[in-house]
Design an enzyme around this catalytic site. Structure first.
Site, PDB file in Angstrom:
ATOM      1  N   ASP B 517       0.865  -1.178   0.000  1.00 37.69           N
ATOM      2  CA  ASP B 517       0.000   0.000   0.000  1.00 37.69           C
ATOM      3  C   ASP B 517       0.910   1.239   0.000  1.00 37.69           C
ATOM      4  O   ASP B 517       2.129   1.124   0.139  1.00 37.69           O
ATOM      5  CB  ASP B 517      -0.856  -0.055   1.274  1.00 37.69           C
ATOM      6  CG  ASP B 517      -2.060   0.871   1.213  1.00 37.69           C
ATOM      7  OD1 ASP B 517      -2.240   1.553   0.186  1.00 37.69           O
ATOM      8  OD2 ASP B 517      -2.811   0.918   2.205  1.00 37.69           O
ATOM      9  N   GLU B 520       2.607   5.180  -3.874  1.00 40.01           N
ATOM     10  CA  GLU B 520       2.550   6.198  -4.954  1.00 40.01           C
ATOM     11  C   GLU B 520       3.852   6.977  -5.096  1.00 40.01           C
ATOM     12  O   GLU B 520       4.162   7.356  -6.224  1.00 40.01           O
ATOM     13  CB  GLU B 520       1.378   7.141  -4.686  1.00 40.01           C
ATOM     14  CG  GLU B 520       0.029   6.464  -4.807  1.00 40.01           C
ATOM     15  CD  GLU B 520      -0.307   5.551  -3.619  1.00 40.01           C
ATOM     16  OE1 GLU B 520       0.227   5.807  -2.521  1.00 40.01           O
ATOM     17  OE2 GLU B 520      -1.051   4.584  -3.808  1.00 40.01           O
ATOM     18  N   ASP B 594      -8.863   3.660  -1.849  1.00 37.09           N
ATOM     19  CA  ASP B 594      -9.765   3.941  -0.738  1.00 37.09           C
ATOM     20  C   ASP B 594     -11.073   4.555  -1.216  1.00 37.09           C
ATOM     21  O   ASP B 594     -11.273   5.762  -1.169  1.00 37.09           O
ATOM     22  CB  ASP B 594      -9.062   4.866   0.262  1.00 37.09           C
ATOM     23  CG  ASP B 594      -7.810   4.205   0.814  1.00 37.09           C
ATOM     24  OD1 ASP B 594      -7.679   2.974   0.641  1.00 37.09           O
ATOM     25  OD2 ASP B 594      -6.975   4.905   1.401  1.00 37.09           O
TER      26      ASP B 594
END
EC number: 3.2.1.207
Lengths: 504, 920
Positions: B517, B520, B594
Site C-alpha cells: 500500500d 505512490e 480507498d
C-alpha cells in the site's frame, strides 16, 4: 457407498432399500440406486447424505462413537480437512484422519461436566439472587407503604404549624401596633407634660399622626412651617418600599434577620428549582433524567407527569405561602426595626420572637423530613417500577458497579445507571434488549468525528457477576460481555445435561 | 476530497505553458505555436538498426535541435522517439526503463515512398500490407498513421509538439545590465518590496515563472534542471470514442476536457494518495497507464505514451473534413518523447500489440481468484480465528484473510505486534490447515528507528532516496518519520526481495502473501501527499522523472521476494498493490484504493475496472462494501454481487468502520451474500481459463461490450454491462432500491441468443426489462459459448481442485457452441513447462467433442478430475446419447422440454481425455 452413509440416526428409516427414494424435504422421487451415487438429484440435497455432491444444502452425519454425533455440511465431505473426530468425512483418503473421538469425547465430557457444574452453581446463585431480590422487593414495598403512611401526619402537622405561626404572627402584628400606639401615646404624654403642653393640646385636637411626625422631622432641623403633612401616606410608602426592596433587609442585623435571610435564600433556591423543573418538562416530556445531583430540596425523578404536577402544585403552594410569610415577616421586622431604636427596652418581646423562631425551625424540620420521605418514596418507586427481571433477579445488581481492567482502560458498568471507560462516559443506562440478554447504555461522551459513545452489555450465564471481553465493533460503539447467574436457566441446563448424555 | 491539496494544470507550470491554446488570457507570444520541421537531408534509414533517423528543428530556434527515431515492431507497432541531438553533458533526460519487455523486436522498414528532395513527405509500411503505412511530412513536421488506406492517427497536426530543451540555469549578469530573466526577477522582487508594479516586468515574469523553481502550497520545488517538458498532439481520425489512461473516476468512454465550450481539467496522470476521492473527476489517482485506445465502427487503434513523469492529457472533439475526430494533447513534465502507435485495427489486435510491449497478466494462483476478507484491522490472533471460523459456521467460502498495518510492531513492516500476534506462524498454520492463506501489509516507507533492522541496514547501505541536499529523504507516514527506499535501483530491489525470506521476515510461512500500500509514494507531509519532485534517485535522476514508476518498482521487488523465499522458487507470488504503471499486470493484483461506502462508488467501480482492464491491468478490483464509512445491508449485498463478478474480489473496511463480515447483517442478507460468493466460486474455472487466455492474447478479463461487438455503435458508451471473457455478460445492480432494470443484450447484428443463468431461459439480443429483487444478479451466458463450472460448494479453492466439472453449453442460433477450459496445479510455475491442460469443447451438428486446444499435442498433466454433468441449453430432445469411450457407450440424461434443456447425468469422463458425445 452404502445408501445410509452419512445419514443421521433419526432419518435412517427413510433410507431403507427400495425401488424409489423420496427426497426428504422436497416432492421429488428418484430411483433408489441414485442415493449416495455422487450426483445430486434432490433439490433438498437429501439423496447424497454421504457425498459432497449436494454440497450447497446437504448434510453429513458424523457418528463419532466415543464422542457425540453431529452434522457437518456436505461441502466438508472429502475436502481434505478432517471435520468428524472419527474421520468418516474423509473416506477418499486425500488426507489421513485419525479417529480421536475417544480422547475428544473424554475431554469434552470433562468440559461438559465442568460447564454443567458451573451452570448449576450459577443457577444456585441465581436462586439466591432471586431470593435476595424478592426480599429486597418486599422490604422496599413495605417501606414505601410505611413512608406513605408517615407522610400524612407530617403534612397535617405542617399545616397546623403553619396556621399556628400565622396566628402568632398576626398576634404579634397587633401587639406591635399596640405597642407602637402606646409608645406614641407615652411619648406624647411625656412631651406634652415636659415641654409645650399648649401645642400638644393642639395636636390632640387635630389627631393626625403626620403632624406629629412632621414635628419629629422638624425637630431634626428642617422647618416647622408646613403643618398639613400626611404621615399615613409616608408610612404606607415606607412599607411598600420595605416589602419591595430587598436592599432594605440588608440593613437588618439581628438574630431574627438571619432567619429571614435563610428564608429568602430558600425561596430563591426553590424558584430556581422550579425553573429547572419547568425546563425539564419541556425538554423531556417522556424521558426522565435523574436530578439528584442538582437538587437537594426537590429530589424528583418521577416517571409520570402527574407526579410532577402534584409536586408542582404543592410546591407552588409552599412558595406562595412562603412569599406571604416572608412579606409578613419583612413588614413585621421592618416595622419592628423602625421602631426599635425608639422603643424602650422593656417593650421588646424577645421571648415571643424566640417562640416564633422555634415554631419556624420546627416547621422547616418537618418539611425537611417530608421531603426526605418523599425522596425515599420516589427512589424506591423508581426501583420498583424498573425492569427487575423475573422474580426480581436483577435487584442485587441494582446500584452496584462492575469493573474490568484492560491494558489501556478500566471499564465500569453500573446496571440501571451508567457505564464508563476510564473517565469517559460510555452512556447512561437506556434499556434491556435481546429478551433481557443485553443492557444498552447510550448517549455517552461525543466521539471525535463519530457518534456519541454507546455500550452494549451482552449477558450470559456465569457463576459470578463478571465483565470480560471488551470490543469496539464500530467506531465508539462498544460491546462488553457480562457473566451473571441471572442468565442461567433451568431449560438450558436440561439441554446441557441431554447433550452430556448423548455424547456417550 | 480536499481539492486544494492537489494540483490542477494551472498549478503545474509546465502544463500551464503547454496548454496555452486552451488557456484564456495567457500572453499572446505564448499562443503562437511552435513549428517543428524536419531538417532537410537529415533523414536516413539505418538498416542494421531497423531505424529511421532524422533531425528536427524548431522554427527560428537554431539551438533546439532534436533527433528523432522511428521504428516498427512486430505485430504492427510504430515507435517514435525524440530527444536533444546534443544533450548537455551534465544533464540528462530520463527514458523509462524496465517497463517494455526485453523480448520486443523491431522489423525491417520498407519504404513506401522514399524521402527525396522533391517531396515534402516520405512514407513506409507498418504492416505487411500496402494499405497500412506511416506518412511523414517534413515542413511542418507531421506523422500520420494510415490503416486500410485511411488516415487513422495524425501526429502534430495541431502543432502542439512542444519540447523545452534542457539548458543550464542562466547566470545573473552584472547588476547594471538588467536583461536576464534572473535579473528581471530580482528587479521585480525589489519593486514588489517598494510596492511598485511595472506591467512590463510582470509580463516577463509570467513567461519565466516556474522555470527554475516553483511552489505549491508550502512546498518548494527547487527544479535544478529547469524547464524540460514535452508535449504532442494526436488526433484519432473518424473516432468519437477514446478509452484508457486509467486511473480516473470518470466513465469508461473518456470525456472531452476542452473545446466546444468545455472547460474541464485535463486528465492527470500522476500517482497520488487521494483521501476520499470523488466520482467523475479527471484528477489523478493511485496509479496510471499512459495508454489510450480509440475505437469506431471501422477500426481500433491506440497510442502508448511511455513517460513516467507527471502527465496531463486533454481530449477534444474536433471535426475534420471527413468525420468527427478525437484530438488529444499529451503533456509531460520531463523525460523523452517516446510514443508507440498501436495500429490495431481490431480490439483483439490492440490487446495483443499492447501485451507484446508490456506483457500479459501474471497467471494468478487460484486462491487469489477466490474471496478475500480484509479489515483495517483484524486485531489479534483470536480475532483472526473467529473470523475464519465464522466463514465455516456460515458455510461461506473464502480463501484469504488479511492483516492491515496494526498487526505490526509500531508500523515496522516485517514485524509483529507481540501482544496481539504472539504466535504468527501458528496462526498462519491454523488458517493453512484449511488451505487458506493470509496476507499482511508491507509498505515502502521505513520507520526511522535505529533499532529497526530494516532502517539501520538501509541507512548504512545508503539505500534511501535522497532529498535535494543529498541527505536521506525524511517524510511522514504511518510510523511517523520515515524514509523511502530507492526501488529504481536494481541492487536495492534485490536487497528488498531478500527481506521476504523466512529467515528475515520472522513469523512468516509459505501461507503468507503480501499487500503493498502507500506506494505512490504517499508522504503525508509532502507536496500533494507525495514525494518532493527534486528528491534524488539512482542514476542521478530526479523523483519527477520516475514518479509514476516508483510503485511499480516497489511492487516488482516485493513479488520477486515472494518467489525467491522458496528454495524451489516454484510458487507464484501474490502481491496486491495500490500504485501501478504500464506493466504492473506482470507483477500482481491492483485495487482501486480507498473508495467509500456509497452507491456512486459501487457504480463507478465497473467503469474504473473496465478502463484498467483495457490498459492491461486485468487482475483488479474495488473494495467490496466501500472502504470509508458504513454500507447498509442492501448496499453491502449489492456490492458483494458486483464484486463476485469482478476479477479481484476483496471485502475491506476502514479502521473506524463497523464490522461487516458477510454474516453480520442477518437474513436475508447473509444468505444472499453467501449465494453471491458461492456463484463466484462456481465460475472459478471460467475466471482461471480467461486469465490463462490473457497470457496468450492480452485480452481483458473483464471486457467492455464493444470489444466483443466492435461494429455495434450503441455499445460504445456502455460501461455498466460487461463480459467476463467472451461468454458471460454481467450487469450488476448498482442502484439503491432497484426493482426493475433494463439490460442491453448485444449482438443483434449476429442474432445472438443469451441465456439467463438463473432461469436458463433463452433471450434474443436486444433490450429487455427484468425484475431485480435483492437476490438477483443479472448474468447471461452467450449462446454459442461453453462454460466450465465447479458447482460443488467448498470452504476454499483448494478443496475444489479435485471436484468434478459441470459443463454448461448454450447453443447459438445455428445450434452450435464452443469453449475452452484451462487446468493446471493452480499455484506453481510448472505450467510454464507444459504441465497444464488446455481443452477445447466444440458442439456442432449434435456432436460434442472434447479435444486439446493447445498446440502442444500431449501434456504430462493428468489431474484425474472428471466431468459430472453436461448441460446443453437450446437443444432438441435426443433418443439416446452415445460416447466413444469404452464403458460409457450409453449416457443417461434428463430432458426439460420447457427450457429445451438437456442434462447428461454422470458421464464421469476424465477431463484430460479426448471424447466425442453424439446426440442421436
Amino acid at each position: 457407498l452404502s445408501p445410509t452413509y452419512g445419514v443421521g440416526p433419526e432419518e435412517l428409516e427413510y433410507y431403507k432399500e427400495g425401488k424409489y427414494f423420496n427426497c426428504l424435504r422436497s416432492n421429488v422421487q428418484i430411483p433408489f440406486s441414485q442415493v449416495n451415487d455422487d450426483f445430486c438429484d434432490c433439490p433438498d440435497g437429501t439423496d447424497e447424505p454421504g457425498t459432497s455432491a449436494c454440497s450447497s444444502n446437504g448434510r453429513f452425519y458424523c457418528q463419532n462413537i466415543g464422542h457425540k454425533g453431529n452434522y457437518i455440511s456436505s461441502s466438508f465431505v472429502n475436502d481434505g480437512v478432517c471435520d468428524c473426530c472419527d474421520g468418516s468425512d474423509e473416506y477418499q483418503l486425500k488426507v489421513k484422519c485419525k479417529n480421536n473421538c475417544k480422547e475428544i469425547g473424554e475431554e469434552s465430557r470433562k468440559k461438559q461436566n465442568q460447564v454443567i457444574e458451573a451452570y448449576e452453581i450459577g443457577l444456585k446463585k441465581k436462586k439466591q439472587m432471586e431470593e435476595e431480590g424478592t426480599r429486597v422487593f418486599n422490604e422496599k414495598t413495605d417501606e414505601i407503604i410505611r413512608l406513605r403512611k408517615e407522610i400524612d401526619p407530617i403534612t397535617q402537622e405542617i399545616k397546623e404549624l403553619e396556621v399556628l405561626i400565622e396566628q402568632k404572627k398576626s398576634e404579634r402584628e397587633l401587639e406591635n401596633k399596640r405597642l407602637l400606639n402606646e409608645k406614641e401615646k407615652k411619648d406624647k404624654e411625656i412631651e406634652g407634660t415636659d415641654q409645650q403642653q399648649h401645642q400638644q393640646q393642639q395636636n390632640i385636637d387635630q389627631p393626625k399622626e403626620g403632624e406629629e411626625n412632621k414635628e419629629v422631622v422638624g425637630e431634626n432641623g428642617e422647618n416647622g412651617e408646613n403643618i398639613v403633612e400626611q404621615p399615613e401616606i409616608q408610612t404606607s410608602e415606607l412599607l411598600d418600599a420595605i416589602s419591595k426592596g430587598k436592599d432594605d433587609n440588608n440593613n437588618i442585623n439581628n438574630n431574627n434577620n438571619n432567619n429571614i435571610d435563610d428564608n429568602k435564600n430558600d425561596n430563591n433556591k426553590e424558584d430556581e428549582i422550579k425553573n429547572n423543573n419547568n425546563i425539564e418538562k419541556v425538554d423531556h416530556t417522556t424521558v426522565n433524567n435523574n436530578n439528584n445531583n442538582k437538587n437537594d430540596l426537590n429530589d424528583d425523578d418521577n416517571d409520570e407527569e402527574d407526579n410532577d404536577d402534584d409536586d408542582d402544585d404543592e410546591e407552588e403552594l409552599v412558595n406562595k405561602l412562603q412569599i406571604i410569610f416572608k412579606k409578613i415577616k419583612s413588614i413585621k421586622n421592618s416595622v419592628y426595626n423602625f421602631i426599635l431604636p425608639i422603643l424602650p427596652n422593656r417593650f421588646i418581646s424577645l421571648k415571643d420572637m424566640g417562640n416564633l423562631g422555634g415554631l419556624e425551625s420546627e416547621l422547616s424540620k418537618k418539611r425537611e423530613s417530608l421531603k426526605e420521605k418523599e425522596n425515599e418514596i420516589e427512589k424506591i418507586d423508581k426501583m420498583l417500577k424498573s425492569d427487575l427481571g423475573v422474580n426480581n433477579v436483577f435487584i442485587p445488581l441494582y446500584s452496584k458497579c462492575f469493573d474490568l481492567a484492560t491494558k489501556e482502560y478500566t471499564y465500569s458498568v453500573c446496571p440501571y445507571e451508567k457505564a464508563s471507560q476510564g473517565h469517559t462516559s460510555l452512556g447512561k443506562f437506556e434499556s434491556f434488549g435481546d429478551n433481557g440478554k443485553m443492557m444498552l447504555f447510550e448517549n455517552g461522551q461525543q466521539c471525535w468525528g463519530g457518534p456519541k459513545r454507546s455500550l452494549k452489555v451482552l449477558m450470559e450465564c456465569g457463576q459470578d457477576n463478571e465483565l470480560y471481553d471488551v470490543q469496539e465493533p464500530g467506531k465508539c460503539e462498544y460491546t462488553i460481555k457480562f457473566k451473571t447467574p441471572v442468565l442461567c436457566s433451568e431449560e438450558h441446563l436440561k439441554i446441557l445435561r441431554l447433550e452430556g448424555d448423548h455424547s456417550l | 476530497v480536499d481539492t486544494s491539496k492537489f494540483k490542477t494544470c494551472k498549478d503545474s507550470h509546465f502544463c500551464k505553458r503547454n496548454r496555452v491554446s486552451h488557456e484564456v488570457g495567457v500572453m499572446n507570444e505564448m499562443k503562437s505555436k511552435q513549428n517543428f520541421n524536419i531538417v532537410e537531408g537529415s533523414i536516413k534509414l539505418v538498416k542494421q538498426e531497423n531505424t529511421i533517423y532524422f533531425d528536427l528543428q524548431e522554427q527560428n530556434q537554431k539551438s533546439n535541435l532534436l533527433t528523432m527515431k522511428l521504428e516498427i515492431y512486430e505485430g504492427g507497432i510504430v515507435r517514435m522517439r525524440a530527444q536533444e541531438k546534443e544533450p548537455l553533458l551534465n544533464k540528462q533526460r530520463y527514458q523509462v526503463q524496465d517497463v517494455l519487455l526485453d523480448t520486443i523486436k523491431t522489423v525491417p522498414i520498407q519504404w513506401k515512398q522514399e524521402p527525396s528532395k522533391q517531396s515534402n513527405t516520405f512514407s513506409f509500411k507498418h504492416g505487411e500490407k500496402e494499405c497500412c503505412y506511416v506518412l511523414v511530412q517534413l515542413v511542418p513536421f507531421k506523422l500520420d498513421v494510415y490503416i486500410m488506406n485511411e488516415l487513422a492517427i495524425t501526429t502534430n497536426s495541431d502543432n502542439l509538439f512542444h519540447f523545452e530543451p534542457i539548458s543550464d540555469k542562466p547566470q545573473p549578469l552584472p547588476p547594471k545590465e538588467k536583461k536576464s530573466e534572473e535579473e528581471n526577477k530580482e528587479a521585480n522582487q525589489e519593486e514588489d518590496n517598494n510596492n511598485n508594479n511595472n506591467d512590463n516586468n510582470e509580463e516577463q515574469q509570467v513567461s519565466t515563472e516556474g522555470y527554475w523553481e516553483e511552489r505549491f502550497g508550502s512546498h518548494q520545488d527547487s527544479k535544478p534542471n529547469g524547464p524540460m517538458s514535452i508535449g504532442m498532439d494526436f488526433t484519432f481520425v473518424g473516432s468519437s470514442h477514446v478509452y484508457g489512461i486509467p486511473e480516473h473516476t470518470t466513465r469508461l468512454s473518456l470525456k472531452s476536457t476542452t473545446g466546444n465550450g468545455i472547460n474541464e481539467q485535463p486528465y492527470r496522470l500522476y500517482n497520488l494518495d487521494v483521501f476520499e476521492y470523488e466520482i467523475d473527476k479527471t484528477m489523478a489517482l493511485y496509479g496510471h497507464v499512459p495508454l489510450m485506445i480509440s475505437h469506431d465502427t471501422k477500426k481500433t487503434v491506440g497510442v502508448f505514451w511511455l513517460n513516467a513523469a507527471e502527465t496531463f492529457v486533454d481530449i477534444e472533439d474536433v471535426t475534420t473534413p471527413v468525420s468527427p475526430s478525437k484530438k488529444t494533447h499529451w503533456i509531460s513534465e520531463s523525460g523523452i518523447i517516446d510514443v508507440f502507435y498501436l495500429t490495431g485495427p481490431t480490439p483483439s489486435t490492440i490487446f495483443k500489440q499492447y501485451a507484446y510491449l508490456t506483457g500479459t497478466t501474471a497467471l494468478p494462483q487460484m486462491f487469489s481468484l477466490g474471496y478475500h476478507q480484509c479489515k483495517w484491522n483484524y486485531k489479534s490472533e483470536d480475532d483472526v480465528k473467529q473470523v475464519d471460523n465464522g466463514f465455516d459456521e456460515n458455510h461461506i467460502p473464502y480463501d484469504v484473510i488479511w492483516l492491515d498495518i496494526e498487526h505490526t510492531d509500531g508500523k515496522r513492516y516485517f514485524t509483529w505486534d507481540n501482544n496481539n500476534f504472539p504466535t504468527p506462524a501458528d496462526m498462519q498454520n491454523i488458517i493453512g490447515a484449511k488451505h487458506r492463506k493470509m496476507v499482511t501489509i508491507v509498505d515502502p516507507h521505513i520507520k526511522r528507528d535505529n533499532n529497526y533492522y530494516v532502517h539501520s541496514e538501509a541507512t548504512s547501505k545508503g539505500y534511501y532516496i535522497k532529498n535535494k541536499d543529498g541527505n536521506d529523504y525524511d517524510g511522514w507516514c504511518w510510523p511517523g518519520s520515515s524514509s523511502y527506499l530507492d526501488f529504481t535501483n536494481p541492487e536495492i530491489r534485490k536487497w528488498w526481495a531478500t527481506q521476504f525470506g523466512y529467515d528475515k521476515y520472522k513469523g512468516s510461512t509459505p501461507n503468507l502473501y503480501i499487500w503493498n500500500d502507500m506506494n505512490e509514494p504517499s508522504v503525508f507531509n509532502g507536496p500533494e501527499v507525495s514525494m518532493h519532485k527534486d528528491a534524488k534517485h539512482h542514476g542521478g535522476f530526479e523523483h519527477r522523472d520516475v514518479h509514476n514508476l516508483y510503485g511499480y518498482y516497489y511492487h516488482m521487488a516485493s513479488a520477486d521476494g515472494l518467489v525467491q523465499r522458496n528454495a524451489d522458487q516454484n510458487d507464484r507470488p501474490f502481491v496486491l498493490s495500490r500504485a501501478f504503471y504500464a506493466g504492473s499486470q506482470r507483477i500482481g493484483a491492483i485495487w482501486t484504493g480507498d473508495n467509500s461506502a456509497q452507491w456512486s462508488h459501487l457504480e463507478i467501480s465497473n467503469p474504473m475496472l473496465l478502463s484498467m482492464n483495457l490498459a492491461g491491468i486485468t487482475f483488479s478490483g474495488a473494495d467490496v462494501g466501500g472502504f470509508f464509512g458504513n454500507p447498509d445491508a442492501e448496499l453491502l449485498t449489492r456490492w458483494y454481487q458486483a464484486g463476485a463478478f469482478q476479477p479481484f474480489f476483496r471485502g475491506h473496511a476502514h479502521l473506524d468502520s463497523r464490522r461487516r463480515e458477510p454474516w453480520l447483517f442477518n437474513e436475508p442478507y447473509t444468505t444472499i451474500i453467501r449465494e453471491a460468493i458461492v456463484k463466484r466460486y462456481s465460475y472459478l474455472p471460467l475466471w482461471y481459463t480467461t486469465f490463462y487466455q490473457n497470457t496468450l492474447n492480452g485480452a481483458p478479463v473483464m471486457r467492455p461490450l464493444w470489444v466483443q461487438y466492435p461494429k455495434e455503435a450503441n455499445l460504445f458508451d456502455v460501461d455498466d454491462h460487461y463480459l467476463i471473457g467472451d461468454s458471460l455478460l454481467v450487469k450488476p445492480v448498482t442502484q439503491q432500491s432497484c426493482k426493475t432494470m433494463k439490460v442491453l443484450l448485444p449482438g443483434q447484428s449476429v442474432n445472438e441468443i443469451w441465456y439467463d443463468v438463473d432461469t436458463e431461459k433463452p433471450i434474443n439480443a436486444g433490450v429487455i426489462e427484468i425484475d431485480t429483487p435483492l437476490e438477483k444478479i443479472p448474468v447471461y451466458q452467450r449462446g454459442g459459448s461453453i462454460i466450465s463450472k465447479k458447482e460443488r460448494v467448498r470452504r476454499s479453492t483448494y478443496q475444489m481442485r479435485d471436484d468434478p466439472y459441470t459443463i454448461r453449453i448454450a447453443l447459438d442460433s445455428s445450434k452450435s457452441a464452443q469453449g475452452q477450459l484451462y487446468i493446471d496445479d493452480e499455484h506453481s510455475f510448472d505450467y510454464k513447462k507444459g504441465k497444464f491442460l488446455y481443452r477445447q469443447f466444440t458442439f456442432k451438428d449434435n456432436v460434442l467433442s472434447f479435444s486439446d486446444a493447445s498446440n502442444k499435442s500431449s501434456t504430462s498433466y493428468k489431474p484425474n478430475v472428471t466431468i459430472e454433468k453436461i448441460v446443453i441449453l437450446g437443444v432438441q430432445k435426443p433418443h439416446s446419447i452415445t460416447c466413444n469411450i469404452t464403458g460409457k457407450e450409453k449416457l443417461s440424461f434428463e430432458y426439460d422440454s420447457t427450457l429445451s434443456k438437456l442434462t447428461i447425468r454422470k458421464p464421469d469422463l476424465l477431463v484430460d481425455t479426448d471424447f466425442i458425445i453424439k446426440l442421436n
